[in-house]
Design a protein around this motif. Sequence first.
Motif, PDB file in Angstrom:
ATOM      1  N   VAL A 134       3.620 -65.977  -0.784  1.00 47.15           N
ATOM      2  CA  VAL A 134       4.150 -67.052  -1.078  1.00 47.15           C
ATOM      3  C   VAL A 134       3.244 -67.888  -1.784  1.00 47.15           C
ATOM      4  N   ALA A 170       4.422 -64.811   3.737  1.00 44.67           N
ATOM      5  CA  ALA A 170       5.698 -65.074   3.766  1.00 44.67           C
ATOM      6  C   ALA A 170       6.222 -65.275   5.192  1.00 44.67           C
ATOM      7  N   GLY A 183      13.347 -66.104  -3.659  1.00 46.96           N
ATOM      8  CA  GLY A 183      11.954 -66.709  -4.176  1.00 46.96           C
ATOM      9  C   GLY A 183      11.424 -66.314  -5.238  1.00 46.96           C
ATOM     10  N   LEU A 216       5.929 -65.315  -4.224  1.00 41.63           N
ATOM     11  CA  LEU A 216       7.169 -66.167  -4.267  1.00 41.63           C
ATOM     12  C   LEU A 216       6.919 -67.563  -4.546  1.00 41.63           C
ATOM     13  N   HIS A 220       8.724 -69.654  -3.091  1.00 45.80           N
ATOM     14  CA  HIS A 220       9.233 -70.229  -1.742  1.00 45.80           C
ATOM     15  C   HIS A 220       9.378 -69.198  -0.739  1.00 45.80           C
ATOM     16  N   ASN A 221       9.490 -69.512   0.446  1.00 46.66           N
ATOM     17  CA  ASN A 221       9.932 -68.617   1.552  1.00 46.66           C
ATOM     18  C   ASN A 221      11.323 -68.032   1.302  1.00 46.66           C
ATOM     19  N   SER A 233      16.797 -69.840  -6.249  1.00 47.88           N
ATOM     20  CA  SER A 233      16.096 -69.937  -7.644  1.00 47.88           C
ATOM     21  C   SER A 233      16.490 -68.932  -8.513  1.00 47.88           C
TER      22      SER A 233
END
Length: 411
Positions: A111, A125, A140, A182, A184-185, A191
């Motif tokens: 991440v 992550a 993500g 990614l 985000h987690n 997204s």
Amino acid sequence: MSDPETAAKKAGMCPERLSRIVPFFQTYVDNKKLAGVSTLVWRKGELAHFGVQGQMDVARGRAMAQDTIFRIYSMSKPITSVAVMMLYEEGRFQLEHEIGRYIPELGDLKVYAGGPARGMVTKAASRQVTIRDLLTHMAGFTYGFMEVHPVDEAYRHFQIGGVDLTTADLEEFCKRLGRMPLLHNPGEAWSYSVSTDVLGRLVEVVSGLSLIEFFRTRIFAPLGMTDTDFQVSAEQMPRFAANYQRNPKTRSFDLFDDPETGRYAKPPVFMSGGGGLVSTQADYLKFCQMMLRGGTAPDGTRLLSRPTIALMTQNHLPDGRDLEGFAQGAFSETTNAGIGFGLGFAVTVDEAKAQITGPNGTYYWGGAASTIFWIDPVEEMIAILMTQLMPSGAYPLRRQFQQLVYAAIDD
């Protein structure tokens, strides 16, 4: 086939109000904001409206027609999602399975934790990406064209662009994607992303077929979708629309992709389940009718069960929230307020908050060239708008079409 006025009345729609649609969009054509447009409304078993106007190819003087072939871009995503859920129904995987079980390159993703694109800091992550994350755009991943985040920039550098990637197949695409962190987690935000292209590779791995072979044998053939593919044949080419791009200086349009010299004229290297298909109004209507019928083709072939479609078209965002408080990124093919997301479709969860007519449970998606479809189970209605203008947010075509259609309901 019934004449248009009779069909509209049988569908519980007002012919006079439906007749507003063509002159409304003709103003876009007359003002050179659109080259041409095609609109279709199907309700309660009747084709209530099918309008075509303007040109599909200005340079060649070709008029828009009912059998015009369009780049549907992200309207490919619902088709790929259906393919995934067909395999799910066969017990081939669980939605909570980590994608790394099937695509090892995506089994140890990191991440983004800070820094520029060429010096990013990453961290482990919180968990790995699941198939459900991919179907809901909560993995993500991102798109390179977003241009708002260092990870977006890294996608562009490594040619992880989704629909325009022509130098690698789906397997190589996943290898490149596996090197990217990614945003985000998994599960922490929504997204819009290349997730559906990853799902296309999942279909290949699980089924043993190429993505187009699966589409052709399991979806297109049963539904009679003869003009939907990743390529336009020489025989079909005279029906293939040019694609245009809004020119902000002139407020008109410029040629973006010539049909006869563009990438659709030759076999694709990258079969983008997220954005690579072309189709027609008639073909996409057949796909939507299958969904509205509860998963069956006209000949009785069952593609999906009714309970699976119900699962796909309900909101899967945590705590029943809408996209307004959950979406990240600069762009998607939907507004956020009052809109949830299912397994491959946006879904209206709060009609009043969304500020557009269309009952809760209506599901839909659009494409980059300003195309849109929606399926309304309450009103037993399907509506599709096809044109070829990028970007899809250039004009409020979708919301205007929706206003005009719902205003014509007369029962």
